[in-house]
Write a protein that holds these residues in place. Structure first.
Motif, PDB file in Angstrom:
ATOM      1  N   ARG A  97      -8.256  12.147   1.693  1.00 52.75           N
ATOM      2  CA  ARG A  97      -9.632  12.207   2.202  1.00 52.75           C
ATOM      3  C   ARG A  97      -9.678  12.284   3.723  1.00 52.75           C
ATOM      4  N   ALA A  98      -8.857  11.458   4.391  1.00 47.45           N
ATOM      5  CA  ALA A  98      -8.880  11.391   5.860  1.00 47.45           C
ATOM      6  C   ALA A  98      -7.441  11.285   6.363  1.00 47.45           C
ATOM      7  N   PRO A  99      -6.708  12.388   6.393  1.00 46.30           N
ATOM      8  CA  PRO A  99      -5.267  12.353   6.674  1.00 46.30           C
ATOM      9  C   PRO A  99      -4.889  11.780   8.031  1.00 46.30           C
ATOM     10  N   ASP A 100      -5.783  11.844   9.006  1.00 48.29           N
ATOM     11  CA  ASP A 100      -5.449  11.345  10.342  1.00 48.29           C
ATOM     12  C   ASP A 100      -5.958   9.926  10.587  1.00 48.29           C
ATOM     13  N   CYS A 101      -6.514   9.307   9.572  1.00 53.10           N
ATOM     14  CA  CYS A 101      -7.103   7.978   9.720  1.00 53.10           C
ATOM     15  C   CYS A 101      -6.013   6.921   9.968  1.00 53.10           C
ATOM     16  N   TYR A 102      -6.295   5.998  10.893  1.00 51.85           N
ATOM     17  CA  TYR A 102      -5.416   4.857  11.124  1.00 51.85           C
ATOM     18  C   TYR A 102      -5.807   3.746  10.164  1.00 51.85           C
ATOM     19  N   VAL A 103      -4.860   3.274   9.359  1.00 51.52           N
ATOM     20  CA  VAL A 103      -5.117   2.258   8.344  1.00 51.52           C
ATOM     21  C   VAL A 103      -4.312   1.006   8.667  1.00 51.52           C
ATOM     22  N   HIS A 104      -5.011  -0.124   8.806  1.00 52.75           N
ATOM     23  CA  HIS A 104      -4.349  -1.403   9.068  1.00 52.75           C
ATOM     24  C   HIS A 104      -4.545  -2.293   7.850  1.00 52.75           C
ATOM     25  N   MET A 105      -3.453  -2.673   7.208  1.00 53.24           N
ATOM     26  CA  MET A 105      -3.515  -3.469   5.985  1.00 53.24           C
ATOM     27  C   MET A 105      -3.135  -4.915   6.264  1.00 53.24           C
ATOM     28  N   LEU A 106      -4.006  -5.833   5.840  1.00 50.38           N
ATOM     29  CA  LEU A 106      -3.730  -7.260   5.980  1.00 50.38           C
ATOM     30  C   LEU A 106      -3.011  -7.737   4.723  1.00 50.38           C
ATOM     31  N   THR A 107      -1.816  -8.284   4.896  1.00 46.72           N
ATOM     32  CA  THR A 107      -0.974  -8.674   3.771  1.00 46.72           C
ATOM     33  C   THR A 107      -0.096  -9.845   4.166  1.00 46.72           C
ATOM     34  N   ASN A 108       0.231 -10.719   3.208  1.00 43.79           N
ATOM     35  CA  ASN A 108       1.173 -11.796   3.513  1.00 43.79           C
ATOM     36  C   ASN A 108       2.614 -11.313   3.450  1.00 43.79           C
ATOM     37  N   ALA A 109       2.823 -10.075   3.052  1.00 47.90           N
ATOM     38  CA  ALA A 109       4.139  -9.392   3.067  1.00 47.90           C
ATOM     39  C   ALA A 109       5.146  -9.989   2.095  1.00 47.90           C
TER      40      ALA A 109
ATOM     41  N   VAL B  31       0.526 -22.288   3.470  1.00 46.79           N
ATOM     42  CA  VAL B  31       0.128 -21.264   2.491  1.00 46.79           C
ATOM     43  C   VAL B  31       0.187 -21.785   1.060  1.00 46.79           C
ATOM     44  N   GLN B  32       0.664 -23.035   0.910  1.00 50.29           N
ATOM     45  CA  GLN B  32       0.695 -23.706  -0.397  1.00 50.29           C
ATOM     46  C   GLN B  32       1.560 -22.983  -1.425  1.00 50.29           C
ATOM     47  N   ARG B  33       2.684 -22.435  -0.961  1.00 50.66           N
ATOM     48  CA  ARG B  33       3.614 -21.770  -1.864  1.00 50.66           C
ATOM     49  C   ARG B  33       5.051 -21.979  -1.363  1.00 50.66           C
ATOM     50  N   LYS B  34       5.867 -22.656  -2.149  1.00 42.19           N
ATOM     51  CA  LYS B  34       7.251 -22.891  -1.783  1.00 42.19           C
ATOM     52  C   LYS B  34       8.028 -21.573  -1.786  1.00 42.19           C
ATOM     53  N   GLY B  35       8.817 -21.371  -0.750  1.00 41.21           N
ATOM     54  CA  GLY B  35       9.607 -20.143  -0.633  1.00 41.21           C
ATOM     55  C   GLY B  35       8.871 -18.998   0.026  1.00 41.21           C
ATOM     56  N   ALA B  36       7.605 -19.199   0.386  1.00 40.79           N
ATOM     57  CA  ALA B  36       6.802 -18.115   0.960  1.00 40.79           C
ATOM     58  C   ALA B  36       7.337 -17.676   2.318  1.00 40.79           C
ATOM     59  N   PHE B  37       7.836 -18.621   3.132  1.00 42.75           N
ATOM     60  CA  PHE B  37       8.345 -18.273   4.459  1.00 42.75           C
ATOM     61  C   PHE B  37       9.467 -17.250   4.349  1.00 42.75           C
ATOM     62  N   ASP B  38      10.435 -17.529   3.478  1.00 43.41           N
ATOM     63  CA  ASP B  38      11.567 -16.608   3.335  1.00 43.41           C
ATOM     64  C   ASP B  38      11.115 -15.242   2.837  1.00 43.41           C
ATOM     65  N   GLU B  39      10.200 -15.225   1.877  1.00 42.83           N
ATOM     66  CA  GLU B  39       9.698 -13.946   1.366  1.00 42.83           C
ATOM     67  C   GLU B  39       8.956 -13.171   2.451  1.00 42.83           C
ATOM     68  N   THR B  40       8.129 -13.874   3.217  1.00 47.11           N
ATOM     69  CA  THR B  40       7.374 -13.204   4.282  1.00 47.11           C
ATOM     70  C   THR B  40       8.303 -12.649   5.352  1.00 47.11           C
ATOM     71  N   LEU B  41       9.278 -13.437   5.769  1.00 45.62           N
ATOM     72  CA  LEU B  41      10.201 -12.963   6.799  1.00 45.62           C
ATOM     73  C   LEU B  41      11.010 -11.771   6.299  1.00 45.62           C
ATOM     74  N   ASP B  42      11.491 -11.833   5.052  1.00 44.98           N
ATOM     75  CA  ASP B  42      12.205 -10.682   4.474  1.00 44.98           C
ATOM     76  C   ASP B  42      11.288  -9.464   4.399  1.00 44.98           C
ATOM     77  N   GLY B  43      10.019  -9.690   4.055  1.00 43.67           N
ATOM     78  CA  GLY B  43       9.064  -8.593   3.990  1.00 43.67           C
ATOM     79  C   GLY B  43       8.848  -7.945   5.349  1.00 43.67           C
ATOM     80  N   ILE B  44       8.725  -8.765   6.382  1.00 44.75           N
ATOM     81  CA  ILE B  44       8.554  -8.243   7.744  1.00 44.75           C
ATOM     82  C   ILE B  44       9.764  -7.407   8.154  1.00 44.75           C
ATOM     83  N   LEU B  45      10.950  -7.911   7.863  1.00 46.62           N
ATOM     84  CA  LEU B  45      12.172  -7.176   8.213  1.00 46.62           C
ATOM     85  C   LEU B  45      12.250  -5.859   7.449  1.00 46.62           C
TER      86      LEU B  45
END
Length: 377
Positions: free
Chosen positions: A168-180, A217-231
């Motif tokens: 629909r909009a090929p040049d559109c800048y899209v910013h997605m908010l995610t916990n990764a 974030v009330q989830r055990k192991g979330a830090f490691d998952e988020t950091l791996d996701g960022i990497l």
């Protein structure tokens, strides 16, 4: 005064079920009929799916219509849902807004202590309606965000939605908010990579201490998952913004978190420190979270300086100038969504009003402001 409303009440309608429509004019009908016209002469062209009348105008009884008290806040190009239950027009895209977003799900795999819009057990978002909204966006759209809930919770439908946006909009800048967290799986990263020309993500990271982040974030192991996701996202070439909500739990670690970011994920394109919205879970966790912005300025200055001097861009969101140390003014961003933004009457006395992001409208009554009268204050 609110800058732009998220909803508008209607007075009457001939519709028998909810529907999504795009405001057009008499000369811009499209075959999909998901359009409406704004005019008051009672001669509705047949190629419009819905007509908006002003109360008191002559209504064509053979047409689907809604009537409103006035045409204020209705602009050609706006997309909205007619909600029969609440008798409202719910705006899904505002042509004249700079903060449009696609809300893709109520679901989330975290339950952050300060979440302003707590996740639900079942999802109210109908994916086909979401795709219809995308089909009605302007082809020259420059920017939009994707939010929820947690967007990755919709699984294989997320890349499908990104493809719709790219078409629909090929040049559109899209910013997605995610916990990764789901991006810790490389296949998930690959599923969204390369679809859009301009995709970036905003990821919350609340502490350098895994246990503290997991608690927030009330989830055990979330830090490691988020950091791996960022990497993984960095490896795929998807730009990453780090977001830190400022409250009692994050302030003590703020300076050390800045050093951690520089040492471990220096490729991030920005770190955003964010004033806390006083909504959702914040109300029930108030005693664990609330700290006045006036009481954490030294920590915020220290963390900002640590990043800035090392070449990592910093922005400060959701805080008015009068709540910030003057040394932080150049880092502030006008970030509050148009439909949430509010200025008190006394803000008219402030020399920074034109560049200040204002307040969240629902917490304005309980927020004290201090109009700035001089650059040397």
């Amino acid at each position: 005064k609110l800058i732009m409303p998220a909803v508008k009440n209607y007075l009457s309608t001939s519709l028998e079920k909810d529907g999504i429509f795009k405001i057009s004019d008499k000369n811009h009908a499209e075959e999909d009929r998901a359009l409406c016209a704004i005019f008051s002469d009672g001669e509705a062209p047949s190629d419009f799916g819905l007509v908006i009348y002003r109360d008191g105008d002559t209504v064509d009884p053979n047409r689907k219509y809604i009537s409103v008290s006035d045409f204020d806040d209705l602009d050609v190009g706006d997309v909205f849902r007619v909600d029969l239950h609440t008798r409202r027009l719910v705006f899904l895209f505002k042509k004249n807004s700079r903060t449009n977003s696609l809300y893709v799900t109520d679901l989330c795999n975290s339950h952050c202590l300060m979440c302003p819009q707590p996740p639900q057990e079942t999802d109210s978002v109908i994916f086909e309606e979401l795709r219809q909204v995308v089909s009605l966006l302007p082809e020259g759209l420059e920017e939009i965000s994707i939010t929820g809930g947690e967007p990755t919770q919709i699984g294989d439908r997320l890349p499908l939605l990104l493809r719709d946006l790219a078409s629909r909009a090929p040049d559109c800048y899209v910013h997605m908010l995610t916990n990764a967290r789901r991006f810790s799986d490389w296949k998930t990263v690959q599923s969204v990579s390369g679809i859009l020309r301009n995709l970036s993500v905003g990821v919350p990271l609340y502490s350098f201490n895994p246990e503290k982040h997991d608690y927030i974030v009330q989830r055990k192991g979330a830090f490691d998952e988020t950091l791996d996701g960022i990497l993984n996202l960095g490896k795929a070439g998807i730009p990453v913004e780090i977001r830190v909500v400022l409250h009692q739990q994050t302030i003590p670690d703020l300076s050390e978190l800045s050093h951690f970011i520089y040492r471990n994920i220096p490729f991030v394109f920005q770190v955003s420190f964010m004033g806390m919205e006083q909504m959702g879970y914040v109300k029930k966790n108030w005693d664990q979270l609330w700290i006045s912005p006036l009481d954490y300025q030294e920590q915020l200055v220290s963390a900002t300086r640590a990043l800035f001097l090392r070449g990592i861009p910093v922005r400060i969101f959701n805080l008015p100038f009068c709540h910030l140390d003057k040394r932080l003014w150049k880092f502030t961003a006008d970030s509050i969504s148009d439909f949430k933004k509010y200025y008190k009457d006394c803000c008219n006395e402030c020399i920074k009003k034109t560049v200040c992001g204002g307040l969240f409208h629902y917490q304005a009554n309980r927020t004290e402001v201090f109009p700035i009268k001089s650059e040397n204050c």
